[in-house]
Design an enzyme around this catalytic site. Sequence first.
Site, PDB file in Angstrom:
ATOM      1  N   GLU A 144      39.227  48.131  47.886  1.00 19.63           N
ATOM      2  CA  GLU A 144      39.836  46.805  48.218  1.00 19.63           C
ATOM      3  C   GLU A 144      41.017  47.125  49.326  1.00 19.63           C
ATOM      4  OE1 GLU A 144      39.854  44.153  49.215  1.00 19.63           O
ATOM      5  OE2 GLU A 144      39.423  42.507  47.834  1.00 19.63           O
ATOM      6  N   ASP A 145      41.153  46.297  50.436  1.00 24.88           N
ATOM      7  CA  ASP A 145      42.183  46.537  51.092  1.00 24.88           C
ATOM      8  C   ASP A 145      43.633  46.193  50.358  1.00 24.88           C
ATOM      9  OD1 ASP A 145      41.617  43.870  50.881  1.00 24.88           O
ATOM     10  OD2 ASP A 145      41.602  43.311  52.921  1.00 24.88           O
TER      11      ASP A 145
ATOM     12  N   ASP B 161      46.622  40.718  46.196  1.00 22.43           N
ATOM     13  CA  ASP B 161      47.689  39.724  46.594  1.00 22.43           C
ATOM     14  C   ASP B 161      47.936  38.943  45.104  1.00 22.43           C
ATOM     15  OD1 ASP B 161      49.298  38.115  47.902  1.00 22.43           O
ATOM     16  OD2 ASP B 161      47.946  36.915  48.903  1.00 22.43           O
TER      17      ASP B 161
ATOM     18  N   PHE C  40      53.381  38.659  54.582  1.00 24.88           N
ATOM     19  CA  PHE C  40      52.011  38.926  55.230  1.00 24.88           C
ATOM     20  C   PHE C  40      52.063  39.961  55.808  1.00 24.88           C
ATOM     21  CE2 PHE C  40      48.569  37.818  57.638  1.00 24.88           C
ATOM     22  CZ  PHE C  40      47.491  37.291  56.719  1.00 24.88           C
TER      23      PHE C  40
ATOM     24  N   ARG D 293      43.272  43.783  62.682  1.00 28.61           N
ATOM     25  CA  ARG D 293      42.265  44.658  61.976  1.00 28.61           C
ATOM     26  C   ARG D 293      42.483  46.204  62.540  1.00 28.61           C
ATOM     27  NH1 ARG D 293      39.808  41.508  58.133  1.00 28.61           N
ATOM     28  NH2 ARG D 293      38.946  39.469  58.764  1.00 28.61           N
TER      29      ARG D 293
HETATM   30  P1  IMP Z   1      43.888  37.757  46.315  1.00 31.12           P
HETATM   31  O1  IMP Z   1      42.568  37.134  45.931  1.00 31.12           O
HETATM   32  O2  IMP Z   1      44.924  36.644  46.567  1.00 31.12           O
HETATM   33  O3  IMP Z   1      44.231  39.056  45.642  1.00 31.12           O
HETATM   34  O4  IMP Z   1      43.454  37.596  48.026  1.00 31.12           O
HETATM   35  C1  IMP Z   1      42.846  38.913  48.517  1.00 31.12           C
HETATM   36  C2  IMP Z   1      42.670  38.795  49.895  1.00 31.12           C
HETATM   37  O5  IMP Z   1      43.421  38.002  50.591  1.00 31.12           O
HETATM   38  C3  IMP Z   1      42.561  40.129  50.223  1.00 31.12           C
HETATM   39  O6  IMP Z   1      41.191  40.571  50.275  1.00 31.12           O
HETATM   40  C4  IMP Z   1      42.850  40.024  51.916  1.00 31.12           C
HETATM   41  O7  IMP Z   1      41.380  39.469  52.525  1.00 31.12           O
HETATM   42  C5  IMP Z   1      43.722  38.655  51.847  1.00 31.12           C
HETATM   43  N1  IMP Z   1      45.129  38.933  51.809  1.00 31.12           N
HETATM   44  C6  IMP Z   1      46.137  38.919  50.896  1.00 31.12           C
HETATM   45  N2  IMP Z   1      47.304  39.244  51.317  1.00 31.12           N
HETATM   46  C7  IMP Z   1      47.026  39.728  52.682  1.00 31.12           C
HETATM   47  C8  IMP Z   1      48.091  39.906  53.598  1.00 31.12           C
HETATM   48  O8  IMP Z   1      49.314  39.949  53.524  1.00 31.12           O
HETATM   49  N3  IMP Z   1      47.490  40.021  55.004  1.00 31.12           N
HETATM   50  C9  IMP Z   1      46.147  39.849  55.030  1.00 31.12           C
HETATM   51  N4  IMP Z   1      45.254  39.545  54.464  1.00 31.12           N
HETATM   52  C10 IMP Z   1      45.806  39.260  52.982  1.00 31.12           C
HETATM   53 MG    MG Z   2      39.968  41.203  51.469  1.00 28.31          MG
END
Ligand code: IMP
Ligand code: MG
Length: 183
Positions: free
Chosen positions: A103-104, A107, A156, A169
């Site tokens: 995963e990238d 969050d 962000f 990206r």
């Molecule tokens: P989560 O379900 O809140 O953990 O969100 C996961 C997804 O939200 C990640 O895989 C990203 O695609 C997107 N995301 C969360 N934070 C960021 C950020 O700071 N920049 C860009 N995309 C984000």
């Molecule tokens: Mg993602």
Amino acid sequence: MRAADIADQLSTVLVTEEQIHDKLGELAARVEADYAGKDLLLIGVLKGAVMVMADFSRKLRRDVVIDWMAVSSYGAGTKSSGVVQIRKDLDTDLTGKHVLIVEDIIDSGLTLSWLLENFASRGAASIEILALLRKPEAAKVEIDCRYVGFDIPTDFVVGYGLDYDERFRNLRGVAVLAPHVYS
Ligand code: IMP
Ligand code: MG
């Protein structure tokens, strides 16, 4: 592109291209040791994980299988609701497989928490997570992530696969956008 190419649109670079590559090298060495003698299936979550997958997988000095999943969060306009829709499913049967989700960023953790349950229900032998970035203060659910690149603040961020409105990206590092870009 490099941060210097779009300096007017960024406020700070959080992680440089070089730091990312060094870290992915360290993580690759750990993964090689942990999965010695086992088949390994890497699963990337589209689209953000494309860069991490490309660079991390090539640092591994062993053969792996790579598959992709595309999901989108559903909910009342919020970014992460925890309700996830599969847009592109895996091509691989997970039964008995050692899975490493690539995963990238983690969050809220809601997307991964849903994926973990989904993969577990398909009979994987083991499931671990590698995430380049993690925002510890944004966590809504605890995710047990074995391989973490960098813990970062809740701002962000964009770059290295991460987007704002599908842009940025292709930035080589990870950076915080300048406020004027949002307006
Ligand atoms: P989560 O379900 O809140 O953990 O969100 C996961 C997804 O939200 C990640 O895989 C990203 O695609 C997107 N995301 C969360 N934070 C960021 C950020 O700071 N920049 C860009 N995309 C984000
Ligand atoms: Mg993602």
